[in-house]
Motif scaffolding. Structure first.
Motif, PDB file in Angstrom:
ATOM      1  N   GLN A   4       1.103   5.688   0.294  1.00  0.00           N
ATOM      2  CA  GLN A   4       0.500   6.944   0.731  1.00  0.00           C
ATOM      3  C   GLN A   4       1.209   8.099   0.030  1.00  0.00           C
ATOM      4  O   GLN A   4       2.437   8.146  -0.049  1.00  0.00           O
TER       5      GLN A   4
ATOM      6  N   GLU B 150       1.662  12.243  -0.276  1.00  0.00           N
ATOM      7  CA  GLU B 150       1.534  13.543   0.378  1.00  0.00           C
ATOM      8  C   GLU B 150       1.748  14.642  -0.654  1.00  0.00           C
ATOM      9  O   GLU B 150       2.526  14.482  -1.599  1.00  0.00           O
TER      10      GLU B 150
ATOM     11  N   VAL C 167       0.418  12.491   6.017  1.00  0.00           N
ATOM     12  CA  VAL C 167       0.151  11.325   6.859  1.00  0.00           C
ATOM     13  C   VAL C 167      -0.063  11.748   8.302  1.00  0.00           C
ATOM     14  O   VAL C 167      -0.993  11.287   8.969  1.00  0.00           O
TER      15      VAL C 167
ATOM     16  N   SER D 154       0.855  -1.195   0.000  1.00  0.00           N
ATOM     17  CA  SER D 154       0.000   0.000   0.000  1.00  0.00           C
ATOM     18  C   SER D 154       0.887   1.239   0.000  1.00  0.00           C
ATOM     19  O   SER D 154       2.011   1.220   0.517  1.00  0.00           O
TER      20      SER D 154
ATOM     21  N   ALA E 109      -3.406  12.158   4.053  1.00  0.00           N
ATOM     22  CA  ALA E 109      -2.682  11.701   2.862  1.00  0.00           C
ATOM     23  C   ALA E 109      -3.599  10.847   1.991  1.00  0.00           C
ATOM     24  O   ALA E 109      -4.592  10.270   2.448  1.00  0.00           O
TER      25      ALA E 109
ATOM     26  N   PHE F   1      -4.419   7.568  -0.063  1.00  0.00           N
ATOM     27  CA  PHE F   1      -4.052   6.156   0.099  1.00  0.00           C
ATOM     28  C   PHE F   1      -4.444   5.368  -1.155  1.00  0.00           C
ATOM     29  O   PHE F   1      -5.545   5.533  -1.692  1.00  0.00           O
TER      30      PHE F   1
END
Length: 525
Positions: free
Chosen positions: A353, A355, A372, A351, A377, A379
Protein backbone atom coordinates in the motif's frame (compact mmCIF):
# COMPACT_ATOMS: atom_id res chain seq x y z
CA UNK A 1 -7.96 26.70 -29.18
CA UNK A 2 -8.13 30.48 -29.73
CA UNK A 3 -6.06 32.62 -27.40
CA UNK A 4 -7.68 35.79 -26.09
CA UNK A 5 -6.75 38.43 -23.53
CA UNK A 6 -9.23 36.76 -21.14
CA UNK A 7 -7.46 33.37 -21.10
CA UNK A 8 -7.79 31.45 -18.76
CA UNK A 9 -10.50 33.40 -16.88
CA UNK A 10 -13.60 32.30 -18.76
CA UNK A 11 -17.20 32.48 -17.49
CA UNK A 12 -18.03 29.72 -15.00
CA UNK A 13 -21.30 27.78 -15.00
CA UNK A 14 -22.02 25.90 -11.77
CA UNK A 15 -24.21 22.79 -12.04
CA UNK A 16 -25.47 21.54 -8.67
CA UNK A 17 -26.09 17.97 -7.60
CA UNK A 18 -29.01 15.64 -6.97
CA UNK A 19 -32.16 16.55 -5.02
CA UNK A 20 -34.13 13.40 -4.19
CA UNK A 21 -37.42 14.64 -2.72
CA UNK A 22 -39.82 17.41 -3.60
CA UNK A 23 -38.89 19.07 -0.32
CA UNK A 24 -35.20 19.06 -1.26
CA UNK A 25 -36.05 20.49 -4.67
CA UNK A 26 -38.07 23.34 -3.13
CA UNK A 27 -35.28 24.06 -0.66
CA UNK A 28 -32.75 24.06 -3.51
CA UNK A 29 -34.57 26.59 -5.68
CA UNK A 30 -34.93 29.08 -2.82
CA UNK A 31 -31.15 29.59 -2.87
CA UNK A 32 -30.05 31.86 -5.76
CA UNK A 33 -26.64 30.16 -5.88
CA UNK A 34 -27.82 26.59 -5.21
CA UNK A 35 -25.12 25.83 -2.65
CA UNK A 36 -22.11 27.37 -4.41
CA UNK A 37 -22.27 30.14 -1.81
CA UNK A 38 -22.00 27.84 1.23
CA UNK A 39 -18.80 28.01 3.26
CA UNK A 40 -17.51 26.17 6.32
CA UNK A 41 -15.80 26.79 9.65
CA UNK A 42 -13.28 24.30 11.03
CA UNK A 43 -11.04 24.16 14.07
CA UNK A 44 -7.29 23.93 13.59
CA UNK A 45 -4.43 23.70 16.05
CA UNK A 46 -2.22 26.79 15.89
CA UNK A 47 1.54 26.77 16.54
CA UNK A 48 0.79 27.82 20.12
CA UNK A 49 -1.23 24.65 20.67
CA UNK A 50 -4.46 26.63 20.83
CA UNK A 51 -7.48 25.67 18.74
CA UNK A 52 -8.40 28.39 16.28
CA UNK A 53 -11.23 28.63 13.83
CA UNK A 54 -10.49 28.49 10.11
CA UNK A 55 -13.10 30.09 7.86
CA UNK A 56 -13.68 29.11 4.25
CA UNK A 57 -16.01 31.70 2.77
CA UNK A 58 -17.33 29.54 -0.14
CA UNK A 59 -16.18 28.95 -3.73
CA UNK A 60 -18.46 31.75 -4.94
CA UNK A 61 -17.14 34.38 -2.54
CA UNK A 62 -13.51 33.39 -3.08
CA UNK A 63 -13.81 33.53 -6.87
CA UNK A 64 -15.24 37.02 -6.50
CA UNK A 65 -12.61 38.28 -4.05
CA UNK A 66 -9.57 36.42 -5.42
CA UNK A 67 -10.21 36.52 -9.17
CA UNK A 68 -12.61 39.43 -9.74
CA UNK A 69 -15.55 37.30 -10.85
CA UNK A 70 -19.13 38.63 -10.70
CA UNK A 71 -22.52 37.05 -10.25
CA UNK A 72 -25.29 37.78 -12.76
CA UNK A 73 -28.04 38.90 -10.38
CA UNK A 74 -28.95 42.57 -10.40
CA UNK A 75 -31.95 44.28 -8.82
CA UNK A 76 -33.59 40.91 -8.27
CA UNK A 77 -33.15 39.79 -11.88
CA UNK A 78 -31.06 37.09 -13.55
CA UNK A 79 -29.26 38.99 -16.31
CA UNK A 80 -28.65 35.88 -18.41
CA UNK A 81 -32.32 34.90 -18.39
CA UNK A 82 -33.49 38.47 -18.95
CA UNK A 83 -34.72 39.61 -22.36
CA UNK A 84 -33.81 43.21 -21.68
CA UNK A 85 -31.43 44.50 -24.35
CA UNK A 86 -29.55 46.71 -21.86
CA UNK A 87 -28.31 43.81 -19.67
CA UNK A 88 -24.53 44.03 -19.45
CA UNK A 89 -22.70 40.84 -18.43
CA UNK A 90 -18.95 40.97 -17.74
CA UNK A 91 -16.77 38.17 -19.09
CA UNK A 92 -15.67 36.98 -15.64
CA UNK A 93 -19.13 35.90 -14.57
CA UNK A 94 -20.46 33.04 -12.44
CA UNK A 95 -23.74 31.60 -13.68
CA UNK A 96 -25.84 29.09 -11.75
CA UNK A 97 -27.60 26.52 -13.92
CA UNK A 98 -30.96 26.37 -12.12
CA UNK A 99 -32.20 23.21 -13.78
CA UNK A 100 -34.37 22.23 -10.81
CA UNK A 101 -36.60 25.30 -11.26
CA UNK A 102 -38.74 23.32 -13.71
CA UNK A 103 -39.27 20.60 -11.09
CA UNK A 104 -40.36 23.09 -8.43
CA UNK A 105 -44.03 23.61 -7.65
CA UNK A 106 -43.30 27.32 -7.17
CA UNK A 107 -41.41 27.92 -10.42
CA UNK A 108 -42.42 24.99 -12.61
CA UNK A 109 -44.77 22.04 -12.91
CA UNK A 110 -43.61 20.05 -9.89
CA UNK A 111 -42.57 17.21 -12.22
CA UNK A 112 -38.87 16.41 -12.58
CA UNK A 113 -37.71 16.14 -16.22
CA UNK A 114 -35.22 13.43 -17.23
CA UNK A 115 -31.49 14.09 -17.13
CA UNK A 116 -31.41 14.31 -20.93
CA UNK A 117 -33.63 17.39 -20.66
CA UNK A 118 -31.22 18.97 -18.20
CA UNK A 119 -28.30 18.30 -20.60
CA UNK A 120 -30.12 20.04 -23.45
CA UNK A 121 -30.92 22.94 -21.16
CA UNK A 122 -27.21 23.32 -20.36
CA UNK A 123 -26.49 23.58 -24.07
CA UNK A 124 -29.11 26.31 -24.43
CA UNK A 125 -27.73 28.19 -21.42
CA UNK A 126 -24.20 28.19 -22.86
CA UNK A 127 -25.38 29.64 -26.18
CA UNK A 128 -27.52 32.25 -24.47
CA UNK A 129 -24.60 33.23 -22.26
CA UNK A 130 -22.32 33.41 -25.29
CA UNK A 131 -24.67 35.80 -27.06
CA UNK A 132 -25.00 37.98 -23.96
CA UNK A 133 -21.24 38.07 -23.38
CA UNK A 134 -20.46 38.88 -27.00
CA UNK A 135 -23.08 41.65 -27.04
CA UNK A 136 -21.09 43.55 -24.39
CA UNK A 137 -18.46 45.57 -26.31
CA UNK A 138 -16.27 45.83 -23.19
CA UNK A 139 -15.66 42.09 -23.41
CA UNK A 140 -14.11 42.29 -26.91
CA UNK A 141 -15.33 38.75 -27.52
CA UNK A 142 -16.51 36.95 -30.65
CA UNK A 143 -18.70 33.83 -30.70
CA UNK A 144 -15.79 31.88 -32.20
CA UNK A 145 -13.43 32.78 -29.32
CA UNK A 146 -15.97 32.49 -26.51
CA UNK A 147 -15.15 29.78 -23.96
CA UNK A 148 -16.74 28.63 -20.69
CA UNK A 149 -15.73 26.52 -17.69
CA UNK A 150 -18.18 24.00 -16.23
CA UNK A 151 -18.04 23.28 -12.49
CA UNK A 152 -20.31 20.56 -11.16
CA UNK A 153 -21.16 18.71 -7.97
CA UNK A 154 -22.35 15.10 -7.84
CA UNK A 155 -25.10 14.45 -10.42
CA UNK A 156 -24.30 17.83 -11.95
CA UNK A 157 -21.16 16.24 -13.36
CA UNK A 158 -23.30 13.62 -15.11
CA UNK A 159 -25.50 16.37 -16.58
CA UNK A 160 -22.33 17.97 -17.97
CA UNK A 161 -20.99 14.68 -19.34
CA UNK A 162 -24.33 13.83 -20.96
CA UNK A 163 -24.24 17.17 -22.76
CA UNK A 164 -20.57 16.84 -23.76
CA UNK A 165 -20.61 13.16 -24.77
CA UNK A 166 -24.05 12.55 -26.26
CA UNK A 167 -24.23 14.36 -29.59
CA UNK A 168 -28.04 14.08 -29.54
CA UNK A 169 -28.21 16.35 -26.50
CA UNK A 170 -27.47 19.96 -27.42
CA UNK A 171 -25.47 21.68 -30.13
CA UNK A 172 -21.92 21.31 -31.38
CA UNK A 173 -21.43 25.05 -31.01
CA UNK A 174 -22.18 24.84 -27.29
CA UNK A 175 -19.95 21.78 -26.80
CA UNK A 176 -17.13 23.50 -28.67
CA UNK A 177 -17.31 26.43 -26.25
CA UNK A 178 -16.46 24.31 -23.19
CA UNK A 179 -12.84 24.71 -22.14
CA UNK A 180 -12.71 22.58 -18.96
CA UNK A 181 -14.95 20.58 -16.65
CA UNK A 182 -14.30 20.28 -12.90
CA UNK A 183 -16.34 17.70 -10.97
CA UNK A 184 -16.79 17.47 -7.21
CA UNK A 185 -17.77 13.98 -5.95
CA UNK A 186 -19.47 12.91 -9.17
CA UNK A 187 -20.49 9.21 -9.43
CA UNK A 188 -18.89 8.79 -12.87
CA UNK A 189 -19.23 5.01 -12.63
CA UNK A 190 -22.61 5.02 -10.89
CA UNK A 191 -23.52 4.51 -7.24
CA UNK A 192 -23.02 1.21 -5.45
CA UNK A 193 -24.51 0.28 -2.09
CA UNK A 194 -24.19 -2.65 0.27
CA UNK A 195 -26.50 -5.57 -0.53
CA UNK A 196 -27.98 -4.16 -3.79
CA UNK A 197 -24.63 -3.10 -5.35
CA UNK A 198 -25.39 -0.77 -8.28
CA UNK A 199 -28.54 1.31 -7.87
CA UNK A 200 -31.22 -0.77 -9.64
CA UNK A 201 -32.87 0.54 -12.78
CA UNK A 202 -36.34 0.07 -11.33
CA UNK A 203 -35.62 2.44 -8.41
CA UNK A 204 -37.46 5.49 -9.73
CA UNK A 205 -37.82 7.29 -6.38
CA UNK A 206 -36.44 10.79 -6.88
CA UNK A 207 -34.93 9.61 -10.19
CA UNK A 208 -32.28 7.66 -8.26
CA UNK A 209 -32.03 5.35 -11.27
CA UNK A 210 -29.98 8.12 -12.91
CA UNK A 211 -27.06 6.36 -11.17
CA UNK A 212 -27.85 2.92 -12.61
CA UNK A 213 -25.10 2.04 -15.08
CA UNK A 214 -27.44 0.82 -17.81
CA UNK A 215 -29.43 4.06 -17.55
CA UNK A 216 -26.20 6.07 -17.50
CA UNK A 217 -24.92 4.43 -20.67
CA UNK A 218 -28.08 5.61 -22.43
CA UNK A 219 -27.84 9.29 -21.59
CA UNK A 220 -24.02 9.39 -21.89
CA UNK A 221 -24.23 8.14 -25.47
CA UNK A 222 -22.47 4.83 -24.69
CA UNK A 223 -23.34 1.24 -25.42
CA UNK A 224 -24.63 -0.94 -22.58
CA UNK A 225 -21.34 -2.86 -22.60
CA UNK A 226 -19.21 0.27 -22.17
CA UNK A 227 -17.51 1.31 -18.96
CA UNK A 228 -19.67 4.33 -18.08
CA UNK A 229 -16.72 6.21 -16.58
CA UNK A 230 -15.17 6.50 -20.04
CA UNK A 231 -15.23 9.95 -21.65
CA UNK A 232 -15.94 10.29 -25.36
CA UNK A 233 -16.17 13.38 -27.60
CA UNK A 234 -14.26 15.49 -25.07
CA UNK A 235 -10.59 15.34 -23.99
CA UNK A 236 -10.42 13.34 -20.71
CA UNK A 237 -7.39 15.37 -19.59
CA UNK A 238 -9.58 18.50 -19.57
CA UNK A 239 -11.81 16.99 -16.87
CA UNK A 240 -10.73 17.13 -13.22
CA UNK A 241 -12.14 14.68 -10.66
CA UNK A 242 -12.12 15.76 -7.01
CA UNK A 243 -12.73 12.65 -4.89
CA UNK A 244 -13.97 12.67 -1.29
CA UNK A 245 -12.67 10.11 1.22
CA UNK A 246 -14.68 10.95 4.37
CA UNK A 247 -17.94 8.97 4.74
CA UNK A 248 -18.41 9.56 8.46
CA UNK A 249 -19.44 13.20 8.23
CA UNK A 250 -22.11 12.60 5.58
CA UNK A 251 -25.35 12.74 7.54
CA UNK A 252 -27.93 12.23 4.77
CA UNK A 253 -30.69 9.73 5.57
CA UNK A 254 -29.60 9.66 9.19
CA UNK A 255 -26.24 8.11 8.28
CA UNK A 256 -27.76 5.18 6.38
CA UNK A 257 -26.27 6.41 3.11
CA UNK A 258 -22.76 6.52 4.57
CA UNK A 259 -23.18 2.99 5.95
CA UNK A 260 -24.47 1.69 2.63
CA UNK A 261 -21.75 3.36 0.55
CA UNK A 262 -19.05 1.90 2.79
CA UNK A 263 -15.77 3.12 4.25
CA UNK A 264 -14.00 3.75 0.95
CA UNK A 265 -16.38 6.52 -0.06
CA UNK A 266 -17.47 10.09 0.64
CA UNK A 267 -20.69 8.80 2.22
CA UNK A 268 -22.50 8.39 -1.10
CA UNK A 269 -19.99 7.88 -3.92
CA UNK A 270 -17.36 5.18 -3.64
CA UNK A 271 -13.81 6.27 -4.35
CA UNK A 272 -13.49 3.72 -7.14
CA UNK A 273 -16.53 5.23 -8.91
CA UNK A 274 -15.56 8.92 -8.77
CA UNK A 275 -13.09 9.24 -11.66
CA UNK A 276 -13.07 9.30 -15.45
CA UNK A 277 -10.77 8.19 -18.24
CA UNK A 278 -10.75 8.06 -22.02
CA UNK A 279 -8.62 8.00 -25.15
CA UNK A 280 -5.94 10.65 -25.45
CA UNK A 281 -4.79 12.30 -28.64
CA UNK A 282 -2.40 9.37 -29.24
CA UNK A 283 -5.25 6.85 -29.07
CA UNK A 284 -4.10 5.42 -25.72
CA UNK A 285 -6.25 5.32 -22.60
CA UNK A 286 -5.48 8.15 -20.16
CA UNK A 287 -6.91 8.94 -16.76
CA UNK A 288 -8.38 12.33 -16.05
CA UNK A 289 -6.41 14.31 -13.47
CA UNK A 290 -7.77 13.81 -9.97
CA UNK A 291 -7.17 14.66 -6.34
CA UNK A 292 -8.30 13.01 -3.10
CA UNK A 293 -9.42 15.06 -0.10
CA UNK A 294 -10.75 13.95 3.29
CA UNK A 295 -14.17 15.54 2.81
CA UNK A 296 -17.68 14.10 2.68
CA UNK A 297 -20.16 14.26 -0.18
CA UNK A 298 -21.85 17.37 1.23
CA UNK A 299 -22.74 19.00 4.53
CA UNK A 300 -20.66 21.02 7.02
CA UNK A 301 -17.57 19.00 6.09
CA UNK A 302 -18.56 18.74 2.44
CA UNK A 303 -16.25 18.65 -0.55
CA UNK A 304 -17.60 21.76 -2.32
CA UNK A 305 -17.34 24.05 0.69
CA UNK A 306 -13.68 23.26 1.39
CA UNK A 307 -10.38 25.08 0.97
CA UNK A 308 -8.88 21.96 -0.59
CA UNK A 309 -11.65 21.84 -3.16
CA UNK A 310 -11.30 25.51 -4.01
CA UNK A 311 -7.54 25.31 -4.44
CA UNK A 312 -7.79 22.33 -6.79
CA UNK A 313 -10.59 24.08 -8.69
CA UNK A 314 -8.80 27.37 -9.30
CA UNK A 315 -5.41 25.82 -10.03
CA UNK A 316 -6.99 23.47 -12.58
CA UNK A 317 -8.94 26.27 -14.26
CA UNK A 318 -6.29 28.97 -14.12
CA UNK A 319 -2.96 27.22 -13.48
CA UNK A 320 0.04 27.28 -15.80
CA UNK A 321 1.67 23.92 -15.11
CA UNK A 322 0.33 20.40 -14.60
CA UNK A 323 2.60 17.98 -12.71
CA UNK A 324 2.09 14.22 -12.41
CA UNK A 325 4.06 11.89 -10.14
CA UNK A 326 4.46 8.18 -10.91
CA UNK A 327 6.50 5.67 -8.88
CA UNK A 328 8.41 3.25 -11.12
CA UNK A 329 9.60 0.35 -8.95
CA UNK A 330 12.66 -1.54 -10.14
CA UNK A 331 13.08 -3.97 -7.26
CA UNK A 332 11.43 -4.98 -3.98
CA UNK A 333 13.42 -7.02 -1.47
CA UNK A 334 11.91 -9.40 1.09
CA UNK A 335 12.67 -9.97 4.77
CA UNK A 336 15.44 -12.54 5.15
CA UNK A 337 13.10 -15.20 6.64
CA UNK A 338 10.56 -14.72 3.86
CA UNK A 339 13.29 -14.84 1.20
CA UNK A 340 14.55 -18.15 2.62
CA UNK A 341 11.05 -19.61 2.62
CA UNK A 342 10.59 -18.49 -0.98
CA UNK A 343 13.86 -20.10 -2.06
CA UNK A 344 12.82 -23.29 -0.26
CA UNK A 345 9.87 -23.55 -2.63
CA UNK A 346 7.09 -22.23 -0.41
CA UNK A 347 4.27 -20.28 -1.98
CA UNK A 348 4.60 -16.54 -1.38
CA UNK A 349 2.11 -13.70 -1.80
CA UNK A 350 2.72 -10.06 -0.95
CA UNK A 351 0.71 -6.85 -1.25
CA UNK A 352 1.77 -3.23 -0.89
CA UNK A 353 0.00 0.00 0.00
CA UNK A 354 1.27 3.41 -1.06
CA UNK A 355 0.43 6.63 0.76
CA UNK A 356 1.03 10.13 -0.55
CA UNK A 357 0.27 13.71 0.49
CA UNK A 358 1.06 16.77 -1.63
CA UNK A 359 1.24 20.38 -0.47
CA UNK A 360 2.28 23.65 -2.10
CA UNK A 361 4.73 26.09 -0.60
CA UNK A 362 3.42 28.60 1.93
CA UNK A 363 0.01 26.96 2.47
CA UNK A 364 -1.52 25.08 5.42
CA UNK A 365 -3.61 22.63 3.42
CA UNK A 366 -2.88 19.67 1.15
CA UNK A 367 -3.77 19.43 -2.53
CA UNK A 368 -4.30 15.68 -2.38
CA UNK A 369 -3.93 12.96 0.26
CA UNK A 370 -4.23 9.19 0.07
CA UNK A 371 -3.87 7.22 3.31
CA UNK A 372 -4.64 3.74 4.62
CA UNK A 373 -6.56 5.09 7.61
CA UNK A 374 -8.79 7.04 5.20
CA UNK A 375 -9.25 3.98 2.97
CA UNK A 376 -7.75 5.81 0.00
CA UNK A 377 -4.21 4.42 -0.23
CA UNK A 378 -3.03 2.94 -3.54
CA UNK A 379 -2.95 -0.87 -3.50
CA UNK A 380 -0.74 -3.14 -5.59
CA UNK A 381 0.08 -6.82 -5.26
CA UNK A 382 3.56 -8.09 -6.03
CA UNK A 383 2.05 -9.78 -9.08
CA UNK A 384 0.71 -6.45 -10.31
CA UNK A 385 4.13 -4.82 -10.10
CA UNK A 386 6.14 -7.84 -11.29
CA UNK A 387 3.92 -10.22 -13.28
CA UNK A 388 5.11 -13.73 -14.07
CA UNK A 389 5.48 -17.21 -12.70
CA UNK A 390 7.02 -17.99 -9.32
CA UNK A 391 10.79 -18.53 -9.25
CA UNK A 392 11.26 -16.93 -12.68
CA UNK A 393 12.85 -13.60 -13.51
CA UNK A 394 10.13 -10.95 -13.43
CA UNK A 395 10.37 -7.60 -15.15
CA UNK A 396 8.52 -4.56 -13.77
CA UNK A 397 5.15 -3.77 -15.29
CA UNK A 398 5.18 -0.01 -15.85
CA UNK A 399 1.49 -0.03 -16.70
CA UNK A 400 0.89 -0.79 -13.00
CA UNK A 401 3.32 1.81 -11.63
CA UNK A 402 1.39 3.69 -8.92
CA UNK A 403 0.20 7.07 -10.17
CA UNK A 404 0.69 9.17 -7.05
CA UNK A 405 -0.73 12.57 -7.92
CA UNK A 406 -1.81 15.16 -10.47
CA UNK A 407 -1.50 18.76 -9.33
CA UNK A 408 -1.78 22.10 -11.09
CA UNK A 409 0.50 25.00 -10.20
CA UNK A 410 -0.27 28.68 -10.76
CA UNK A 411 2.72 30.99 -11.14
CA UNK A 412 0.48 33.98 -10.36
CA UNK A 413 0.28 32.64 -6.79
CA UNK A 414 4.04 32.31 -6.43
CA UNK A 415 5.59 33.72 -3.26
CA UNK A 416 8.83 34.36 -5.18
CA UNK A 417 9.55 37.38 -7.40
CA UNK A 418 10.91 34.96 -10.00
CA UNK A 419 7.45 33.40 -10.37
CA UNK A 420 8.83 30.02 -9.28
CA UNK A 421 6.28 27.44 -8.15
CA UNK A 422 7.07 24.75 -5.62
CA UNK A 423 5.43 21.75 -4.00
CA UNK A 424 6.40 18.89 -1.71
CA UNK A 425 5.15 15.35 -1.54
CA UNK A 426 5.42 12.84 1.27
CA UNK A 427 5.46 9.28 -0.05
CA UNK A 428 5.31 6.10 2.04
CA UNK A 429 5.39 2.45 1.08
CA UNK A 430 3.83 0.68 4.05
CA UNK A 431 5.11 -2.54 5.56
CA UNK A 432 3.51 -5.16 3.32
CA UNK A 433 1.43 -8.17 4.18
CA UNK A 434 3.36 -11.37 3.41
CA UNK A 435 1.60 -14.70 3.06
CA UNK A 436 3.76 -17.84 3.12
CA UNK A 437 1.98 -21.09 2.22
CA UNK A 438 -1.33 -19.42 3.04
CA UNK A 439 -0.22 -18.13 6.47
CA UNK A 440 0.47 -14.50 7.31
CA UNK A 441 4.10 -13.78 8.21
CA UNK A 442 3.98 -11.51 11.29
CA UNK A 443 7.38 -12.02 12.98
CA UNK A 444 8.76 -8.65 11.87
CA UNK A 445 5.50 -6.82 11.35
CA UNK A 446 4.79 -3.50 13.08
CA UNK A 447 1.48 -1.99 12.03
CA UNK A 448 1.92 1.46 10.53
CA UNK A 449 5.58 0.93 9.70
CA UNK A 450 6.97 1.47 6.23
CA UNK A 451 9.72 0.13 4.01
CA UNK A 452 10.21 3.46 2.26
CA UNK A 453 9.45 7.04 3.21
CA UNK A 454 10.64 10.21 1.52
CA UNK A 455 9.58 13.86 1.71
CA UNK A 456 10.68 15.42 -1.56
CA UNK A 457 10.49 19.04 -2.66
CA UNK A 458 10.27 20.21 -6.27
CA UNK A 459 10.65 23.78 -7.52
CA UNK A 460 10.05 24.99 -11.08
CA UNK A 461 11.50 28.29 -12.30
CA UNK A 462 10.12 29.97 -15.45
CA UNK A 463 13.00 30.04 -17.95
CA UNK A 464 12.41 30.40 -21.67
CA UNK A 465 15.91 29.13 -22.38
CA UNK A 466 15.26 25.84 -20.55
CA UNK A 467 13.62 22.78 -22.06
CA UNK A 468 9.85 23.24 -21.92
CA UNK A 469 10.25 26.75 -20.52
CA UNK A 470 10.93 25.52 -16.95
CA UNK A 471 14.15 24.97 -15.00
CA UNK A 472 13.59 22.32 -12.31
CA UNK A 473 15.25 21.65 -8.97
CA UNK A 474 14.40 18.98 -6.38
CA UNK A 475 15.65 17.92 -2.97
CA UNK A 476 15.12 15.57 -0.04
CA UNK A 477 13.80 17.09 3.17
CA UNK A 478 16.12 14.97 5.34
CA UNK A 479 19.18 16.27 3.45
CA UNK A 480 18.41 19.98 3.02
CA UNK A 481 15.11 20.95 4.70
CA UNK A 482 12.97 23.34 2.71
CA UNK A 483 15.55 23.92 -0.04
CA UNK A 484 15.43 21.96 -3.31
CA UNK A 485 19.04 22.12 -4.51
CA UNK A 486 19.53 19.33 -7.06
CA UNK A 487 19.25 20.28 -10.74
CA UNK A 488 16.83 17.92 -12.49
CA UNK A 489 17.96 16.45 -15.80
CA UNK A 490 14.89 16.95 -17.97
CA UNK A 491 14.01 15.49 -21.33
CA UNK A 492 11.08 15.91 -23.67
CA UNK A 493 7.96 13.97 -22.79
CA UNK A 494 7.40 11.34 -25.45
CA UNK A 495 4.38 12.15 -27.59
CA UNK A 496 4.05 15.62 -26.07
CA UNK A 497 7.39 17.13 -27.11
CA UNK A 498 5.85 20.54 -27.78
CA UNK A 499 4.57 21.10 -24.24
CA UNK A 500 5.86 18.45 -21.85
CA UNK A 501 9.06 17.48 -20.00
CA UNK A 502 9.92 14.60 -17.71
CA UNK A 503 12.66 13.89 -15.14
CA UNK A 504 13.37 11.21 -12.56
CA UNK A 505 14.18 11.26 -8.85
CA UNK A 506 15.93 8.15 -7.46
CA UNK A 507 14.51 6.58 -4.30
CA UNK A 508 15.88 3.61 -2.40
CA UNK A 509 15.60 1.77 0.89
CA UNK A 510 18.55 -0.61 0.76
CA UNK A 511 17.96 -2.62 3.93
CA UNK A 512 15.58 -5.57 3.83
CA UNK A 513 12.70 -5.32 3.24
CA UNK A 514 13.25 -2.42 0.89
CA UNK A 515 12.35 -0.72 -2.35
CA UNK A 516 14.42 0.66 -5.20
CA UNK A 517 13.01 2.75 -7.98
CA UNK A 518 12.50 6.16 -9.52
CA UNK A 519 9.89 8.83 -9.10
CA UNK A 520 8.93 9.88 -12.59
CA UNK A 521 7.79 13.51 -12.64
CA UNK A 522 5.95 14.69 -15.75
CA UNK A 523 5.27 18.41 -16.27
CA UNK A 524 3.00 19.87 -18.94
CA UNK A 525 2.14 23.43 -19.81
Amino acid sequence: MPTTSHQPYHPIIYVRGFAATQGEIEETVTDPYMGFNIGSTKARTAWTGDLKRFFFESPLVRLITDHDYHDVFENGEDLVASDRPDCIIPYRSIIIYRYYDEASKDFGTGETPPIEHFAKGLSELILRLRDKICANPKNSMTPEDFRVHLVAHSMGGLVCRAFLQNTKLGSEAARGAVDKLFTYATPHNGIDMRIVRNVPGWLSFGDANNFNRKRMAGYLGLSEDDDVSIVKNFPPERIFNLVGTNPRDYAAAGGISAWAAGDASDGLVRIENATTHGLGSDGLDVSSPRAFVHRSHSGPYGIVNSEEGYQNLTRFLFGTLRVDGILDIDDISLPIEVQKAFKAGKELRASYQFEVAVSVRGCQWQMTRREVRENSAIFRSYGDLFPGDDRTERLPNRAKSPHLFSIFLDSSKSVKTSGAVSFAFDIKVLVPDYEVDGLLFMKRHYEGGYILRELIMVEAFPDETALGGWRIKYGYQEVNPGKPGIDAVTRKLEGEEDRGIVFEIPVAQNTRPGVKGKLRIEARR
